[in-house]
Design a protein around this motif. Sequence first.
Motif, PDB file in Angstrom:
ATOM      1  N   LEU A  48       0.805  -1.219   0.000  1.00 13.65           N
ATOM      2  CA  LEU A  48       0.000   0.000   0.000  1.00 13.65           C
ATOM      3  C   LEU A  48       0.843   1.276   0.000  1.00 13.65           C
ATOM      4  CD1 LEU A  48      -2.848  -1.204   2.344  1.00 13.65           C
ATOM      5  CD2 LEU A  48      -2.946  -0.857  -0.124  1.00 13.65           C
ATOM      6  N   ALA A  49       2.104   1.137  -0.348  1.00 14.24           N
ATOM      7  CA  ALA A  49       2.924   2.345  -0.523  1.00 14.24           C
ATOM      8  C   ALA A  49       2.440   3.046  -1.783  1.00 14.24           C
ATOM      9  CB  ALA A  49       4.385   1.970  -0.665  1.00 14.24           C
ATOM     10  N   CYS A  50       2.752   4.331  -1.901  1.00  9.18           N
ATOM     11  CA  CYS A  50       2.293   5.037  -3.087  1.00  9.18           C
ATOM     12  C   CYS A  50       3.179   4.705  -4.286  1.00  9.18           C
ATOM     13  CB  CYS A  50       2.207   6.538  -2.827  1.00  9.18           C
ATOM     14  SG  CYS A  50       3.354   7.165  -1.595  1.00  9.18           S
ATOM     15  N   TYR A 304      -3.448  11.420  -9.428  1.00 12.61           N
ATOM     16  CA  TYR A 304      -2.709  11.069  -8.212  1.00 12.61           C
ATOM     17  C   TYR A 304      -2.578   9.567  -8.050  1.00 12.61           C
ATOM     18  CZ  TYR A 304      -6.939  10.284  -5.220  1.00 12.61           C
ATOM     19  OH  TYR A 304      -8.087   9.835  -4.655  1.00 12.61           O
ATOM     20  N   PHE A 306      -2.816   6.020  -6.218  1.00  6.76           N
ATOM     21  CA  PHE A 306      -3.684   5.347  -5.245  1.00  6.76           C
ATOM     22  C   PHE A 306      -3.100   5.492  -3.824  1.00  6.76           C
ATOM     23  CE2 PHE A 306      -5.037   1.132  -3.409  1.00  6.76           C
ATOM     24  CZ  PHE A 306      -6.374   1.466  -3.307  1.00  6.76           C
ATOM     25  N   THR A 307      -3.935   5.774  -2.875  1.00  9.34           N
ATOM     26  CA  THR A 307      -3.612   5.985  -1.434  1.00  9.34           C
ATOM     27  C   THR A 307      -2.846   7.278  -1.138  1.00  9.34           C
ATOM     28  OG1 THR A 307      -1.451   4.862  -1.185  1.00  9.34           O
ATOM     29  CG2 THR A 307      -3.413   3.483  -1.005  1.00  9.34           C
ATOM     30  N   MET A 309      -2.246  10.550   0.270  1.00  2.00           N
ATOM     31  CA  MET A 309      -3.014  11.188   1.348  1.00  2.00           C
ATOM     32  C   MET A 309      -3.461  12.620   1.052  1.00  2.00           C
ATOM     33  SD  MET A 309      -1.133   9.569   4.652  1.00  2.00           S
ATOM     34  CE  MET A 309       0.520  10.088   4.332  1.00  2.00           C
ATOM     35  N   ILE A 312      -6.159  12.931  -1.647  1.00  2.00           N
ATOM     36  CA  ILE A 312      -7.486  12.446  -1.262  1.00  2.00           C
ATOM     37  C   ILE A 312      -8.270  13.591  -0.624  1.00  2.00           C
ATOM     38  CG2 ILE A 312      -8.713  10.929   0.339  1.00  2.00           C
ATOM     39  CD1 ILE A 312      -6.534   8.820  -0.207  1.00  2.00           C
TER      40      ILE A 312
ATOM     41  N   LYS B  91      -4.283  13.905   6.329  1.00  2.00           N
ATOM     42  CA  LYS B  91      -5.748  13.907   6.382  1.00  2.00           C
ATOM     43  C   LYS B  91      -6.260  14.617   7.622  1.00  2.00           C
ATOM     44  CE  LYS B  91      -5.979   9.729   3.748  1.00  2.00           C
ATOM     45  NZ  LYS B  91      -6.135   8.285   3.877  1.00  2.00           N
ATOM     46  N   ALA B 271       1.007   2.216   5.966  1.00  2.00           N
ATOM     47  CA  ALA B 271       1.631   1.470   4.872  1.00  2.00           C
ATOM     48  C   ALA B 271       3.141   1.471   5.085  1.00  2.00           C
ATOM     49  CB  ALA B 271       1.286   2.097   3.530  1.00  2.00           C
ATOM     50  N   PHE B 272       3.656   2.583   5.577  1.00  2.00           N
ATOM     51  CA  PHE B 272       5.091   2.673   5.847  1.00  2.00           C
ATOM     52  C   PHE B 272       5.437   2.075   7.204  1.00  2.00           C
ATOM     53  CE2 PHE B 272       6.829   6.261   2.941  1.00  2.00           C
ATOM     54  CZ  PHE B 272       6.209   5.674   1.860  1.00  2.00           C
TER      55      PHE B 272
END
Lengths: 372, 329
Positions: A48-50, A304, A306-307, A309, A312, B91, B271-272
């Motif tokens: 899930l890293a960008c 952008y 996915f994920t 920040m 979003i 966020k 994620a990190f």
Amino acid sequence: MRRVTFPHMGNLCITVKALFESLDVEFIIPPACTKRTLELGTKYAPELACLPLKINVGNFIESIEKGADTIVMTGGCGPCRFGYYSEVQREILKDLGHDVDFFVLELPKGNVGEFIKRIKSIVGNKSLLTVARGVKKATKVALALDELDRLSFRIRAREKIKGKTNWIMKKFHHQVQKVKSAEEILMLIENTKKELKAIEIDTKVTPLRIGIVGEIYTVIEPFANFRIEEILGDMGVEVDRSLNIGNWIMEHVIKYALGMNKNRPYEKAAKPYLKTMIGGHAQETVGNCVMYAQQGYDGVIQLYPFTCMPEIVAESILPTVSTDLDIPVLTLIIDEMTGEAGYRTRIEAFVDMLMRRKERNVAVDKYILSGN
Amino acid sequence: MSVKIGIPRALLYYEYYPMWKTFFQELGLEVVLSDPTTKTILNDGVKHCVDEACLPVKLFHGHVINLKNRADYIFIPKLTSIARGEYICPKFCGLPEMVGFSIKDLPPVIDVEINLRNPKSVLYKSFEQIGRYFTQDTRLIKAAFNKAMEAQKYYLKSIKQGKLPSELLENQKFVSPVKADLRIALIGHVYNLYDKYISMDILSKLKKQGIEVITPEQLEDAKIEEQANRMNKKMFWSFGKRLLGATLCLKDRKDIDGIIFIMSFGCGVDAFISDLCERRIRRETGIPFFLLTIDEHSGEAGVNTRIEAFLDMIRWRRKNEESNISAYG
Ligand code: SF4
Ligand code: SF4
């Protein structure tokens, strides 16, 4: 001597080439991004890293295969993830058994001495003045590249014979790898500009204008955005890219290092919608979208990974900007699974919609005029 | 009738509620808390938030909707930074805007910024700004602020003495195991661990089995800090730092049987952080590590099975190790 490498990001490689050549640093340009680059990155980076982090990892591995032992990259101190890329990437490479040095070009707050030490360990025994001159030249190259791109956006949308601009730009990117030194690069840019200007254009059409906003890597790196400027340009759309390598270097590296005042018109434009800096380029995204609307652009595309920040947050604000200022916005989110065909289809549908909208507006204007 | 201020039972509610509540009550306001998370609240949140957002932020939107018609104001501070040189997450920096532009017809939102990143910034300033929505009497605001700080201190002290935020805030009762057979560390953001609905009450599930659970909140802050500071580069996310530091604290302990890291799908920070934690733990210890990713589609049955499988693996491994020792002993 160290063999230095760095991640790809659009024209950055040409800029870095200009810099390192003027400083006699031995360097390895990562092989151009390919499917393999992305696969390597996807395989070894956190799921899930960008996306930029993943492609960077692919670049690094491919450069290491060619003999690189030192990685140079920029840094940051939050709130976005970019500031921690170097640490995550260091760990990934370590687990893969690659023992490379990381040089993160950031001013460890107040510690100028440490910063200079880092630079010296790369450039060797050159005076700071020589380094500064090199940086100046490289920045000049970066700014010239931005201008070349802008010119190509304008011509591509108007060329009479489709494909001319693409051909000249392709030739440029091929040749630029062969020339040495900032001076030669600048000359090549000048020549290419002349060639572009010689292309026969249709002066009667007023092309649709679309502004591109979003996360910097996906905006700038053609491998990540499937050459969106070409896709749009080939459809006769004139593109403006809100983020460019040249002004990025000016704003984030040079002015930051020198503590100079920053020139950020987008901040003010973003204010009614996003009051503060929240990391990444969200404020730019919102602010530039507002400015594109004010300048009469026909539409805006937000790109952008996915994920991502900050984007979003920007994405959740853009619909309001779009309604308030009456400008259509298309958001495209990119990850390693994005297929080019589907991506193109969405862009085409958006352009179709803008086209119809424009015709309708022109018709309305005419009606009003004839009514007078 | 007193003015009603709505506080969403989500995100840093689990960290700061005693402080906010005391502050507003001292100012003479009535505090209205959104209901405990339910499926409806979550669904409302999902509906009113961009798809790409992480679960906790979507849920926050749901809690705001839950308060919409019950409060005169809604409290959504812009929590840019709560510690020097640190941030929480982009966020959080943009939360008031995100919510404000996604949910229509909200009562006035109190979106004062709290930003302690700069060493010169003063927390009271933000409180005064908040207080001024309701009174111009700065002495009253100052007094309320002091009470709020006390309440917060007391809350944190109770946590360090072993109480969990969900026990203190939600009146949740846990059976504490008499004789624990396993000690598991449960690592995750407060809003994932202590929201019973979101975590699928994993805390009770573990405790009911006679497992002792350790969460980051119970570890010593100084130790967490020290461990996190060993990273090459300063970890600039405050809660990322807590999770990372807490996990690294476990590295040298011999009494931890396993680590469960709960992360929400789409959480950029985790994620990190989860990746850094997992790499360090695997490289330097033999402690089993399990990453549980949750989102709005997670089914409880599936999660239960996966946790069970992880625990079985640990128990099986332990049994084997013990018999190995006796065989050679
Ligand atoms: S801006 Fe987005 S893509 Fe870039 S580092 Fe931050 S989260 Fe990743
Ligand atoms: S830290 Fe993660 S879960 Fe929390 S708001 Fe940020 S992205 Fe969402």
